[in-house]
Design a protein around this motif. Sequence first.
Motif, short mmCIF file in Angstrom:
data_model
loop_
_atom_site.label_atom_id
_atom_site.label_comp_id
_atom_site.label_asym_id
_atom_site.label_seq_id
_atom_site.Cartn_x
_atom_site.Cartn_y
_atom_site.Cartn_z
N GLY A 194 13.59 24.56 36.33
CA GLY A 194 12.86 24.78 37.56
C GLY A 194 11.49 24.15 37.54
O GLY A 194 11.09 23.45 36.60
N THR A 233 17.24 25.99 39.49
CA THR A 233 18.67 25.69 39.57
C THR A 233 19.31 25.93 38.21
O THR A 233 18.64 25.90 37.18
CB THR A 233 18.90 24.22 40.03
OG1 THR A 233 20.27 24.03 40.34
CG2 THR A 233 18.49 23.23 38.96
N ARG A 262 15.45 22.94 44.65
CA ARG A 262 16.79 23.04 44.07
C ARG A 262 17.74 21.96 44.59
O ARG A 262 18.48 21.34 43.82
CB ARG A 262 17.32 24.43 44.42
CG ARG A 262 18.58 24.84 43.79
CD ARG A 262 18.72 26.35 43.96
NE ARG A 262 19.72 26.72 44.92
CZ ARG A 262 19.56 27.65 45.86
NH1 ARG A 262 18.42 28.28 45.99
NH2 ARG A 262 20.54 27.95 46.67
N ALA A 271 19.07 19.71 41.53
CA ALA A 271 20.41 20.04 41.03
C ALA A 271 21.30 18.80 40.83
O ALA A 271 21.91 18.65 39.76
CB ALA A 271 21.10 21.05 41.94
#
Length: 319
Positions: A91, A116, A269, A273
């Motif tokens: 993160g 994430t 995120r 990700a």
Amino acid sequence: MGEVMHALNVPAAGAQPQLSELPVPEVTAGSVLVRVKAAGLNAIDNALAGGMMAGTMPHEYPLVLGRDAAGIVEAVGAGVDHVGVGDEVVGHVLLAPPVHAGTLAEHALLPATAVTAKPSGLDFVTAAAVPLAGAAALASVDAVDPQPGRTVLVVGAGGGVGSYVVQLLAGRGATVVATGRAEDTDRLSQLGADTVIDYTTGPVADQVLARYPDGVDGLIDLVAHGPDGLPLSAVRRGGKVASTLGAADGDVLAAAGLTGSNIMAKPVREVVAPLIEQAANGTLAVSVSTVLPLDRAADGLAALAGGKAHGKIVVKVGD
């Protein structure tokens, strides 16, 4: 609670960063408390340590340095349902007022929107090197809209952001012209650069035009702090320019027949990700040049400030 942790922090405005004991942050709604295993260093850490952004955003002291982290979830606040206690995550502490929380510590409070899951096959050190640099690279590449067959010049390709930019451009079929030092040539070529220009041997624009007389189609600049530092003469009219340090001046670009933008990375995120997945499956090489313990994190920041870093510097926290 009353728990304490070691953290690299700026105790007061204008003070030097120091490693000291601070209270472990309390989890709040929409946030995730993480036991930090690794924290990636970025140029912004030095900017915040030096108070360079204190005029634009309120700072609260002691200010914990570091923005990127990978670790294990210890607690989640109300409204957080995509990660749970015990999960391995990566993160980022998004830049929002007041600037106070950071990741160069044994525990970090991260906004859930920028947390994430970390794939099990990816180690903590590698994961911690991705969020901010990866998000900055992706935003820069998107800004110049590289089409297959187009040529893009990457100035500052040897650093943490640059290695991601080169790979992402090559992945989209662009011809990549990267600047670096002589010792960077092999590494940048392996990452996807078609041409590596040694910026220590002469003006970058002259070297580019010697190889590409019509100019390149796009420029991603990761080092210039002002428009004077951009090698705009290397870019053909109609080309696109992106700067990560605010050097893209609309009037200057327009006078050269160019368009462009200044990039603000958003390591939320949704952005991070996919990059983390690419790092895990090997399609995005993560170049970590140095791993330091927490008590030497300040040395890592000094190396960054001196422009000596090749690839990413990551601080390993704990075991």
